[in-house]
Every structure is written in structure tokens, then in C-alpha cells.
Design a protein around this motif. Structure first.
Motif, PDB file in Angstrom:
ATOM      1  N   GLY A 141      10.915 109.080   3.822  1.00  0.00           N
ATOM      2  CA  GLY A 141      10.197 108.105   2.791  1.00  0.00           C
ATOM      3  C   GLY A 141       8.776 107.606   3.079  1.00  0.00           C
ATOM      4  O   GLY A 141       8.194 107.025   2.494  1.00  0.00           O
ATOM      5  N   GLU A 168      11.542  98.258   2.180  1.00  0.00           N
ATOM      6  CA  GLU A 168      11.298  97.772   3.738  1.00  0.00           C
ATOM      7  C   GLU A 168      11.346  96.347   3.603  1.00  0.00           C
ATOM      8  O   GLU A 168      11.103  95.755   2.583  1.00  0.00           O
ATOM      9  CB  GLU A 168       9.815  98.211   3.767  1.00  0.00           C
ATOM     10  CG  GLU A 168       9.816  99.936   4.166  1.00  0.00           C
ATOM     11  CD  GLU A 168      10.522 100.152   5.418  1.00  0.00           C
ATOM     12  OE1 GLU A 168       9.973  99.612   6.600  1.00  0.00           O
ATOM     13  OE2 GLU A 168      11.492 100.835   5.313  1.00  0.00           O
ATOM     14  N   VAL A 173       9.074  99.660  -1.618  1.00  0.00           N
ATOM     15  CA  VAL A 173       8.111 100.787  -1.828  1.00  0.00           C
ATOM     16  C   VAL A 173       8.353 101.715  -2.808  1.00  0.00           C
ATOM     17  O   VAL A 173       9.615 102.264  -2.886  1.00  0.00           O
ATOM     18  CB  VAL A 173       8.132 101.648  -0.282  1.00  0.00           C
ATOM     19  CG1 VAL A 173       7.051 102.547  -0.443  1.00  0.00           C
ATOM     20  CG2 VAL A 173       7.838 100.716   0.975  1.00  0.00           C
ATOM     21  N   SER A 280      19.689 105.947  12.217  1.00  0.00           N
ATOM     22  CA  SER A 280      18.397 106.713  12.169  1.00  0.00           C
ATOM     23  C   SER A 280      18.164 106.767  10.603  1.00  0.00           C
ATOM     24  O   SER A 280      18.560 105.876   9.847  1.00  0.00           O
ATOM     25  CB  SER A 280      18.448 107.974  12.664  1.00  0.00           C
ATOM     26  OG  SER A 280      17.260 108.891  12.662  1.00  0.00           O
ATOM     27  N   VAL A 286      17.907 113.485  13.352  1.00  0.00           N
ATOM     28  CA  VAL A 286      19.088 112.960  13.763  1.00  0.00           C
ATOM     29  C   VAL A 286      20.016 112.642  12.663  1.00  0.00           C
ATOM     30  O   VAL A 286      21.269 112.488  12.713  1.00  0.00           O
ATOM     31  CB  VAL A 286      18.748 111.685  14.506  1.00  0.00           C
ATOM     32  CG1 VAL A 286      19.956 110.715  14.888  1.00  0.00           C
ATOM     33  CG2 VAL A 286      18.143 111.724  15.744  1.00  0.00           C
ATOM     34  N   LYS A 308      16.873  97.451   9.439  1.00  0.00           N
ATOM     35  CA  LYS A 308      16.105  97.528  10.591  1.00  0.00           C
ATOM     36  C   LYS A 308      17.011  97.095  11.660  1.00  0.00           C
ATOM     37  O   LYS A 308      17.708  95.968  11.556  1.00  0.00           O
ATOM     38  CB  LYS A 308      14.842  96.882  10.526  1.00  0.00           C
ATOM     39  CG  LYS A 308      13.855  97.273   9.408  1.00  0.00           C
ATOM     40  CD  LYS A 308      12.738  98.296   9.941  1.00  0.00           C
ATOM     41  CE  LYS A 308      12.264  98.969   8.707  1.00  0.00           C
ATOM     42  NZ  LYS A 308      10.950  99.983   9.221  1.00  0.00           N
ATOM     43  N   ALA A 339      13.366  96.556  20.196  1.00  0.00           N
ATOM     44  CA  ALA A 339      13.073  95.559  19.205  1.00  0.00           C
ATOM     45  C   ALA A 339      13.995  94.264  19.206  1.00  0.00           C
ATOM     46  O   ALA A 339      13.758  93.105  19.359  1.00  0.00           O
ATOM     47  CB  ALA A 339      13.153  95.899  17.842  1.00  0.00           C
ATOM     48  N   GLY A 502       9.874 106.541  17.971  1.00  0.00           N
ATOM     49  CA  GLY A 502      11.076 107.575  17.837  1.00  0.00           C
ATOM     50  C   GLY A 502      10.794 108.694  16.715  1.00  0.00           C
ATOM     51  O   GLY A 502      11.377 109.662  16.339  1.00  0.00           O
ATOM     52  N   LYS A 533       6.973 100.265  20.691  1.00  0.00           N
ATOM     53  CA  LYS A 533       7.281 101.661  19.843  1.00  0.00           C
ATOM     54  C   LYS A 533       7.105 102.800  20.741  1.00  0.00           C
ATOM     55  O   LYS A 533       7.393 104.101  20.537  1.00  0.00           O
ATOM     56  CB  LYS A 533       6.213 101.493  18.721  1.00  0.00           C
ATOM     57  CG  LYS A 533       6.284 100.638  17.620  1.00  0.00           C
ATOM     58  CD  LYS A 533       5.897 100.896  16.366  1.00  0.00           C
ATOM     59  CE  LYS A 533       6.155 100.012  15.249  1.00  0.00           C
ATOM     60  NZ  LYS A 533       5.758 100.371  13.897  1.00  0.00           N
ATOM     61  N   LYS A 573      -3.146 101.857  13.261  1.00  0.00           N
ATOM     62  CA  LYS A 573      -3.857 100.554  12.984  1.00  0.00           C
ATOM     63  C   LYS A 573      -5.303 100.258  13.791  1.00  0.00           C
ATOM     64  O   LYS A 573      -5.797  99.185  13.666  1.00  0.00           O
ATOM     65  CB  LYS A 573      -2.819  99.395  13.224  1.00  0.00           C
ATOM     66  CG  LYS A 573      -1.424  99.316  12.474  1.00  0.00           C
ATOM     67  CD  LYS A 573      -1.164  98.382  11.810  1.00  0.00           C
ATOM     68  CE  LYS A 573      -0.070  98.975  10.722  1.00  0.00           C
ATOM     69  NZ  LYS A 573       1.213  98.331  10.589  1.00  0.00           N
TER      70      LYS A 573
HETATM   71  N1  COA Z   1       9.789 104.123   3.418  1.00  0.00           N
HETATM   72  C1  COA Z   1       8.599 103.476   3.304  1.00  0.00           C
HETATM   73  N2  COA Z   1       7.922 102.993   4.449  1.00  0.00           N
HETATM   74  C2  COA Z   1       8.618 103.069   5.635  1.00  0.00           C
HETATM   75  C3  COA Z   1       9.758 103.640   5.736  1.00  0.00           C
HETATM   76  C4  COA Z   1      10.325 104.184   4.544  1.00  0.00           C
HETATM   77  N3  COA Z   1      11.423 105.153   4.762  1.00  0.00           N
HETATM   78  N4  COA Z   1      10.132 103.604   6.923  1.00  0.00           N
HETATM   79  C5  COA Z   1       9.143 102.829   7.488  1.00  0.00           C
HETATM   80  N5  COA Z   1       8.144 102.590   6.832  1.00  0.00           N
HETATM   81  C6  COA Z   1       7.030 101.841   7.135  1.00  0.00           C
HETATM   82  C7  COA Z   1       7.373 100.374   7.462  1.00  0.00           C
HETATM   83  O1  COA Z   1       7.470  99.467   6.468  1.00  0.00           O
HETATM   84  C8  COA Z   1       5.988 100.224   8.343  1.00  0.00           C
HETATM   85  O2  COA Z   1       5.112  99.775   7.628  1.00  0.00           O
HETATM   86  P1  COA Z   1       3.969  98.653   7.856  1.00  0.00           P
HETATM   87  O3  COA Z   1       2.816  99.239   8.749  1.00  0.00           O
HETATM   88  O4  COA Z   1       3.508  98.220   6.321  1.00  0.00           O
HETATM   89  O5  COA Z   1       4.834  97.369   8.628  1.00  0.00           O
HETATM   90  C9  COA Z   1       5.694 101.695   9.035  1.00  0.00           C
HETATM   91  O6  COA Z   1       6.363 102.454   7.971  1.00  0.00           O
HETATM   92  C10 COA Z   1       6.283 101.673  10.334  1.00  0.00           C
HETATM   93  O7  COA Z   1       7.734 101.776  10.297  1.00  0.00           O
HETATM   94  P2  COA Z   1       8.651 101.556  11.612  1.00  0.00           P
HETATM   95  O8  COA Z   1       8.524 102.615  12.493  1.00  0.00           O
HETATM   96  O9  COA Z   1      10.189 101.449  10.896  1.00  0.00           O
HETATM   97  O10 COA Z   1       8.052 100.134  12.166  1.00  0.00           O
HETATM   98  P3  COA Z   1       8.545  98.647  12.053  1.00  0.00           P
HETATM   99  O11 COA Z   1       7.365  97.956  12.532  1.00  0.00           O
HETATM  100  O12 COA Z   1       8.858  98.319  10.561  1.00  0.00           O
HETATM  101  O13 COA Z   1       9.665  98.682  12.825  1.00  0.00           O
HETATM  102  C11 COA Z   1      11.185  99.305  14.563  1.00  0.00           C
HETATM  103  C12 COA Z   1       9.963  98.701  14.334  1.00  0.00           C
HETATM  104  C13 COA Z   1      11.147  99.506  16.019  1.00  0.00           C
HETATM  105  C14 COA Z   1      12.164  98.114  14.337  1.00  0.00           C
HETATM  106  C15 COA Z   1      11.590 100.519  14.191  1.00  0.00           C
HETATM  107  O14 COA Z   1      10.722 101.438  14.164  1.00  0.00           O
HETATM  108  C16 COA Z   1      12.908 101.068  14.038  1.00  0.00           C
HETATM  109  O15 COA Z   1      14.199 100.627  13.717  1.00  0.00           O
HETATM  110  N6  COA Z   1      13.023 102.171  14.803  1.00  0.00           N
HETATM  111  C17 COA Z   1      14.472 102.821  14.920  1.00  0.00           C
HETATM  112  C18 COA Z   1      13.933 104.167  15.428  1.00  0.00           C
HETATM  113  C19 COA Z   1      14.655 105.304  14.419  1.00  0.00           C
HETATM  114  O16 COA Z   1      15.088 105.130  13.456  1.00  0.00           O
HETATM  115  N7  COA Z   1      13.894 106.442  14.869  1.00  0.00           N
HETATM  116  C20 COA Z   1      14.452 107.729  14.209  1.00  0.00           C
HETATM  117  C21 COA Z   1      14.659 108.810  15.146  1.00  0.00           C
HETATM  118  S1  COA Z   1      16.160 108.701  15.900  1.00  0.00           S
END
Ligand code: COA
Ligand code: AMP
Length: 632
Positions: A141, A168, A173, A280, A286, A308, A339, A502, A533, A573
């Protein structure tokens, strides 16, 4: 049996070993043999068997007395929802949705794209496709319309199943406008779409094309499971390569079922009936392997978590889920723990939760840094197992075989090669490296069942990307070494793929977007170390001669373009406008050198560099933007 016994028994007779594992799966027709090597170096497994993924994941358990056991626990702090579905309920819902898809013309081999948030309907949609032999392709997504369009054109789906929105923290979204935009951009058009309307944000439906989820199923007859050949694709999952065009990793039905089933006990150490949680997203491998297929096929209860690790509502969320749902084995990415550790270093949020029944934490998806592993071990009081795999493999290649024998953890190493994988470290010339020496990580062919047999519509690219550099081996794209105890150490990627929280991302794709900016003459995107990250992308751009726009404006526009075209998941960014990029005399941009500068490593100007003075300019620009970052 020790790990060595099991590994040796596989190595002595790989085909016999996999035939034995295949007996754990229900087959309508048991395969006559394991390996089909007529097209070597392209291999297939169990090709002439007949089986069905959904039957193995759901119906079979109902028939064997697990009907009332929970198949799925859905825990969504972002919507305040907690529900569960038994195997009987999941079977009923999936059969009905599959029936509706079939009624609308979806059949064996048709592709269906699924663009959904972390809701039970995503799992139902995936399983329903497999029930009738349709091939699903789930798109994460967080990808923007343009990326979705690329996948629509490659997979050419007959249908798209989407959610109206994702949630989110702090924002809704809207997925539907992204979907509409993608369909408009794509040359291929689906016959129809099914939209799950979420109360947090409903979408306008396109007359004649879109169906609402419930209405779509009204009056549909439940569909039976269609047995398909062992080599029938169960899904295609796109992943980043070095170019802008994502690679469609194909997964075959038979090997997928057999391999995942094997890992649930032998790697993740769970018995059927126990609760397994992979935090995940179903959009990643995953999620496919360990939210949906692995746990269900093995008769485990799977947790689907929409939230999250922090902020939904706090750093205690993971502890609550483990306690409340009696999670016995837990899998996530190291970034999630970084985190939590950053938000709650003393793990005070753990107070009041009982996680003592958890056996172990499994980490994968990116390098697990020692600090994070040690912190997790300390606060959770369970072993923390790093393990290594990729979208292409579909299941762990290197791990701690805790269900066979828990090997001593060496922090920083994902442990040992698992059965199925004959891992070698190769030098530039393709020769095997000595113990302890760094080289390309390659796997001797054939890869085991469940791994990618090819790329969707791109056999040539499959050969070129994975098989050509080291004939007889699969090239993983990672570099590392083996130590004297046969533990493997993963050190870096050998290509331009970076890993952000990840998530695997292509810097090449980001460069393609930046190059489209009218004022950008040339650019490079690198992945710089980030304490949360793992890596974060940094764009370096040179402006076209004569452009005198404010640098901040160009940078802002570039950031917006990447977010708009690739999606927020790219976490792009930072853009630095520089006068020139460091290059070799033959014109190759020295990206690896810039990564070292960004990470504060000592940099020796490469002998082939065009003008060493540029390195100082880049160092200065990076420093102004806060790189190398201090502390964590
Ligand atoms: N739909 C729309 N937007 C999404 C999304 C989705 N499914 N998933 C993430 N995004 C957006 C987030 O809102 C964020 O947007 P922003 O730039 O406006 O803040 C951006 O994409 C980056 O998301 P994310 O990587 O999740 O970063 P985060 O800063 O919101 O959270 C963590 C950081 C570490 C908490 C988060 O990355 C996390 O939980 N990671 C877990 C790892 C994981 O699931 N890995 C998958 C492989 S095992
Ligand atoms: P993906 O296909 O998205 O799962 O990404 C796979 C890539 O992530 C691998 O090729 C590695 O570069 C990296 N990766 C996955 N697991 C690990 C790990 N345990 N340690 C280091 N890198 C990892």
C-alpha cells in the motif's frame, strides 16, 4: 537429530529428502519425482503433482478437526478493532469470495492484483485466488500510483481487489484515487475491481467497473478448491532490482507449500495449534510466507497486526499483542525494535505484560545490529535469532534451526545454511573464497523447492540477473563470509539495492525519477546509514547549466517527485544540489565512495577517479545535511 544430521541427510540425497518433506502436504496426486531439471539451469520441483494451496491452508484443517481453532487474529490498534476467525469461518468466507471471483470470470492462471491494507480481507482475497488457481500479485500500500501501474502492465491482471484506504498514524491514506490513477496510467486495463469500503474512508466507485466487496459476493456459490500442478504459479510478487522495472518473482504452488511447512517447526519452533506472529505487511514476502501461508498451512494461528511498533498507541503495543494473543514465536524486522528501543530504552512499557510464553524472536529483512539484538535479548528474556533470506528465496536460507537444535547465537551472524541451500562465497573470478574471506554469496544450483523458478514474463532477465555471473550458481546480490564454525556473516549488497526500514528499494529507480526533473542534468542516489531505518536514501543532483533556481526549491521538488511516483515508503527526504559528481575517468559515478563519505568512513580516492577534489565538495555537502549522523 542434530542440525548437522539433518543438513547432511539433505545433502546426501536432496531429492529424496524433499520427497519426504512433501508428504506433509495434501496432494490430489503425489508427484512422481521431486526435481525437474530438463531445462537446467532452470529448475522446477514437484511439477507433475496436483495440489491446492487454499485446501492445504484451510479446508484440510477443518476436515482434520481444527475447524474451531482460530486461523487468524486481527489486531488493529489504528482502528481499535480486535477480531478473530476460525479455520471454519475462514474457509467459508474464502470459498464464497472465490465463488464470486469465478462467477465474474476469474479462472486458473488469471492474474489478480491485490492492493490492500492489513485487513483480514487481504488474506481472504489471496487465499480465494489460490482456491481457484488464479495467480495473485499483492502490491504494498505504500507504493504510489505509478508503481502500481508498472505492476498492472507487467502482470496484466483481469481483476484488482483493493481497499478504499489504509490507515497510517495520524492520517488516512486514500488508496482508491491511487488505484484509479494507476489504471488510467497503465496500458493494460482490468475487467473489473472489487473495493473493500472501510468506514475510515470510503471511495467513489466507477460505474460498470467497480464492485463493492459485500455486494460482489451476494448470492455467490462457494467455490471448491481446484487442484493445480505443482509448478502452477501461486503468486507473483514484485521486488526491487537495480533498474526501475521491478522484478516479478514467481512462486510455484507445490514447492511453496512444502518448504514453508518445513520451516514452521524446524526454524520457527512452533507446533500446530500455537500462535505465530509476523509483524510485517502482506505486501512483502514476509507477509506472504509468514502472515498468510506458512502458519496456516502448518495449522498455526496467525496474527495480523495493523499498526506500528511505536505510536499505535505506544511502545508497549508489541508486548500487549504477544501477551494478549499468547504468541509463541515472533518475527519482525530489526528496525521495529530500534524504534521501540529509541522510544522506550528501559522497556518500561513492558510492565504489566506477561510475555513469558514466547519462545523466541526472529529478525530478518535487513542487518540486525548487535545493540538491538542485545537489547531485545535483555528485555524479552528469549533467544533472538537473526535469519537471512530474500523475496526470491521465499523462506530462510540462513538461520538458527531452533526447532531441530538451537545453535549458539553469534551476534551479527544469522547462523548457518538451512537444508536446501548449499551456500558458497565466491570471488570476482568465480572461485571459492577461503574461510573468513569476503566474497559474493552464491548458492549452488538447483535452489530448493519454494524458491523462485523464474521471473514473470522475463526469463532472460532471470538468467541475466541471477545465473550468468557465476555459472552453476544463483547470485544472491549480497556479500559476506563464512567463519570456521560454518556460520555465515552478511556484510553488504553487491548492487544498488538499499534497505530502508526492512524495505528493499532500488536507488536506480529513484535516479530515474530525479532525472525526469527538468532542471536536473545528472544525479546519483545513495543509501546512507541511519540509526532507525538502517539506511536512508540521499539524492545528489547537478543542475543543468544556466538554471539559477534556488537549490531548496529544486530539492523540494525532487523529494515530492519521488514521493509521488514511487511512494512514501521510499522515505526519500534529502536532496543535495552539488556542482559535480565524483566519477572515474571512464565516467562511472562513484556511488560506493559517496556512501563511505556519508557514513563517515575513511575514504581513499580511487586510483581511477577523475578529480579527487570533488570528494571534498561532496563531503562538505553531506556534512551540511547532517551526514555522517552522530550517535543513534
Ligand atoms: N500505505 C501508505 N503509506 C504507508 C504504508 C502503507 N501501507 N506504509 C508506510 N507508509 C508510509 C508511512 O506513513 C511513511 O510516510 P511519511 O513519510 O508520511 O511518514 C512512509 O511510508 C515510511 O513508512 P515506514 O517505513 O513505515 O516508516 P515510519 O517512519 O512510519 O515508521 C518504523 C518507522 C520503523 C516504525 C516502521 O518502518 C516499521 O514498523 N517497520 C517495521 C518493519 C517492517 O514491517 N518491515 C517489513 C519487512 S519484514
Ligand atoms: P527482501 O527481498 O525485501 O526480503 O530483501 C532481501 C535483502 O534484505 C537481502 O538480499 C539482504 O540484502 C537483506 N537482508 C535480509 N535479511 C537480512 C539479514 N538477516 N541480515 C542482513 N541482511 C538481510
Amino acid at each position: 537429530m542434530t542440525y548437522s544430521d539433518v543438513y547432511e541427510s539433505w545433502k546426501t540425497d536432496p531429492e529424496g529428502w524433499w520427497m519426504e518433506q512433501a508428504k506433509s502436504i495434501h496432494w490430489e496426486r503425489f508427484p512422481s519425482r521431486a526435481l525437474f531439471d530438463e531445462n537446467a539451469p532452470l529448475y522446477e520441483w514437484f511439477s507433475d503433482g496436483l495440489t491446492n494451496t487454499c485446501y492445504n491452508a484451510l479446508d484440510r484443517h477443518v476436515e482434520n478437526g481444527r475447524g474451531e481453532q482460530k486461523a487468524l487474529i486481527y489486531d488493529s490498534p489504528v482502528t481499535g478493532t480486535k477480531t478473530s476467525f476460525t479455520f471454519a469461518e475462514m474457509t467459508e468466507r474464502t470459498a464464497r469470495f472465490a465463488g464470486a471471483l469465478a462467477r465474474q470470470g476469474i479462472g486458473k492462471g488469471d492474474r489478480v492484483i491485490i492492493y490492500m491494507p492489513m485487513v483480514p480481507e487481504a488474506m481472504i482475497a489471496m487465499l480465494a485466488c489460490t482456491r481457484i488457481g488464479a495467480i495473485h500479485s499483492v502490491v504494498f500500500g505504500g507504493f504510489a500510483a505509478n508503481e502500481l501501474a508498472t505492476r498492472i502492465d507487467d502482470a496484466a491482471p483481469k481483476a484488482i481487489i483493493a481497499g478504499s484506504c489504509g490507515i497510517e498514524p495520524g492520517r488516512i491514506v486514500a488508496y482508491k484515487p491511487l488505484l484509479d490513477g494507476a489504471i488510467e496510467m497503465a496500458a493494460h486495463k482490468p475487467d473489473f475491481c472489487v473495493i473493500l469500503q472501510r468506514s475510515q474512508g470510503t471511495a467513489d466507485l466507477v460505474e460498470g467497473r467497480d464492485h463493492e466487496w459485500e455486494a460482489f459476493q451476494e448470492g455467490a456459490e462457494p467455490a471448491d478448491c481446484l487442484p493445480v500442478e505443482g509448478n502452477h504459479p501461486v503468486y507473483v510478487l514484485y521486488t526491487s532490482g537495480t533498474t526501475g522495472q521491478p522484478k516479478g518473482v514467481v512462486r510455484h504452488t507445490g514447492g511453496h507449500l512444502v518448504a514453508l511447512h518445513w520451516t514452521m517447526k524446524n526454524v520457527y519452533d512452533v507446533e500446530p495449534g500455537e500462535v505465530f506472529w509476523a509483524a510485517s505487511d502482506v505486501g512483502w514476502v514476509v507477509g506472504h510466507s509468514y502472515i498468510v501461508y506458512g502458519p496456516l498451512v502448518h495449522g498455526n494461528t496467525s496474527v495480523m497486526f495493523e499498526g506500528k511498533p511505536v505510536g499505535t498507541p505506544d511502545a508497549g503495543t508489541f508486548w500487549r499483542v504477544i501477551d494478549e494473543h499468547d504468541v509463541r514465536s515472533f518475527f519482525t524486522a530489526p528496525t521495529a525494535f530500534r524504534a521501540i528501543k529509541r522510544e522506550d530504552p528501559k522497556a518500561e512499557a513492558l510492565e504489566g505484560y506477561d510475555i513469558s510464553r514466547l519462545r523466541a524472536l526472529y529478525l530478518a529483512g535487513e542487518r540486525a545490529d548487535p545493540d538491538t539484538i542485545e537489547w531485545a535479548q535483555r528485555v524479552m528474556g528469549v533467544p533472538v535469532y537473526d535469519h537471512w533470506w530474500q523475496t526470491e528465496s521465499g523462506f530462510p536460507m540462513i538461520g538458527n534451526p531452533a526447532g531441530i537444535e538451537a545453535l549458539p547465537v553469534k551476534i551479527g551472524s544469522p547462523t548457518v545454511a538451512l537444508p536446501g541451500f548449499d551456500i558458497r562465497i565466491l570471488g570476482e573470478d568465480g572461485r571459492e573464497m577461503e574461510t573468513g574471506a569476503l566474497g559474493a554469496i552464491a548458492i549452488k544450483l538447483p535452489l530448493p523447492p519454494g524458491t523462485l523458478p523464474t521471473l514473470w514474463n522475463a526469463e532472460g532477465r532471470f538468467r541475466k540477473a541471477y545465473l550468468e555471473r557465476f555459472p552453476g550458481y544463483y547470485e544472491t546480490g549480497d556479500a559476506g563470509y563464512v567463519d570456521k564454525d560454518n556460520y555465515l556473516w552478511i556484510m553488504a549488497r553487491t548492487d544498488d539495492v538499499i534497505n530502508v526500514a526492512g524495505h528493499r528499494l532500488s536507488t536506480g529507480l529513484m535516479e530515474e525519477v530525479l532525472s525526469d526533473h527538468p532542471d536536473v542534468a545528472e544525479c546519483a542516489v545513495i543509501g546512507a546509514a541511519d540509526a532507525l531505518k538502517g539506511q536512508l536514501p540521499i539524492g545528489l543532483v547537478c543542475l543543468t547549466k544556466g538554471v539559477n533556481k534556488a537549490h531548496e526549491t529544486v530539492a523540494r521538488e525532487c523529494v515530492a517527485m519521488v514521493r509521488d511516483r514511487i511512494g512514501p515508503v521510499a522515505a526519500f527526504k534529502t536532496v543535495l544540489v552539488v556542482d559535480r559528481l565524483p566519477k572515474t575517468r571512464s565516467g562511472k559515478i562513484l556511488r560506493a565512495t559517496m556512501v563511505k563519505l556519508a557514513d563517515g568512513e575513511t575514504v581513499k580516492a580511487p586510483a581511477t577517479i577523475d578529480d579527487p577534489a570533488i570528494l571534498d565538495e561532496i563531503r562538505e555537502a553531506l556534512a551540511k545535511a547532517g551526514h555522517p549522523a552522530s550517535g543513534g
